[in-house]
Enzyme design. Structure first.
Site, PDB file in Angstrom:
ATOM      1  N   SER A   1       4.072  -4.623  -0.142  1.00 23.35           N
ATOM      2  CA  SER A   1       3.293  -5.579   0.643  1.00 23.35           C
ATOM      3  C   SER A   1       1.809  -5.600   0.290  1.00 23.35           C
ATOM      4  O   SER A   1       1.150  -6.602   0.537  1.00 23.35           O
ATOM      5  CB  SER A   1       3.462  -5.307   2.135  1.00 23.35           C
ATOM      6  OG  SER A   1       2.868  -4.074   2.474  1.00 23.35           O
TER       7      SER A   1
ATOM      8  N   LYS B   1      -2.289  -2.986   6.542  1.00 22.86           N
ATOM      9  CA  LYS B   1      -2.453  -4.441   6.567  1.00 22.86           C
ATOM     10  C   LYS B   1      -3.864  -4.813   6.118  1.00 22.86           C
ATOM     11  O   LYS B   1      -4.782  -4.035   6.237  1.00 22.86           O
ATOM     12  CB  LYS B   1      -2.222  -5.001   7.980  1.00 22.86           C
ATOM     13  CG  LYS B   1      -0.856  -4.703   8.552  1.00 22.86           C
ATOM     14  CD  LYS B   1       0.221  -5.423   7.796  1.00 22.86           C
ATOM     15  CE  LYS B   1       1.601  -5.099   8.328  1.00 22.86           C
ATOM     16  NZ  LYS B   1       2.634  -5.673   7.521  1.00 22.86           N
TER      17      LYS B   1
END
Length: 148
Positions: free
Chosen positions: A81, A125
């Site tokens: 990710s 993130k």
């Protein structure tokens, strides 16, 4: 100025060491000191305990807590990710925690957090927008790729 007025014209206040120690029946008749002598004695006992194995363990645990809460920590991030910034096979990431407390987060920062669904899982993130900004999401896949 500031002469001690004791029993004679040139007398000095008695030193704590020369004061008689008192016994306290509620402490099993043990000797009890008062004032600075008691503080000094307690400090010496504390210092002696802090140099033993238990004292060293308490110091290490306390220092670790302070460093991870107010300084930062190291974690391993695995997964695709965050490519290309973080390697798919896993990178060790050193992160600091003071920016969150000082409200210094900005667009583009990478943040490390615990998953709200699974507190044992750590998430990584990137901040793509700040409060009040609008975000338009685009799918990486065209509608024809989904199987019905």
């Amino acid at each position: 100025g500031g002469r001690y007025l004791g029993s004679g014209p040139c007398s000095r206040p008695p030193s704590p060491a020369s004061q008689p120690a008192r016994t306290n029946p509620s402490r099993g008749g043990r000797t009890q000191r008062f004032g600075m002598a008691a503080f000094s004695s307690g400090l010496k006992r504390f210092w002696a305990m802090s140099r033993g194995p238990l004292g060293i363990l308490v110091q290490v645990v306390g220092l670790n807590h302070l460093l991870t809460k107010y300084g930062g920590d190291v974690t391993q991030i695995i997964g695709p990710s965050m490519l290309p910034t973080i390697n798919r096979s896993g990178d060790l990431v050193l992160y600091e925690t003071s920016s969150v407390r000082r409200d210094k987060l900005k667009k583009g920062n990478i943040v490390i957090l615990r998953s709200p669904r699974d507190p044992d899982q750590v998430l990584c993130k990137r901040i793509i927008a700040m409060e009040g900004e609008e975000v338009e999401l685009e799918s990486r896949y065209s509608p024809g790729h989904y199987k019905k």
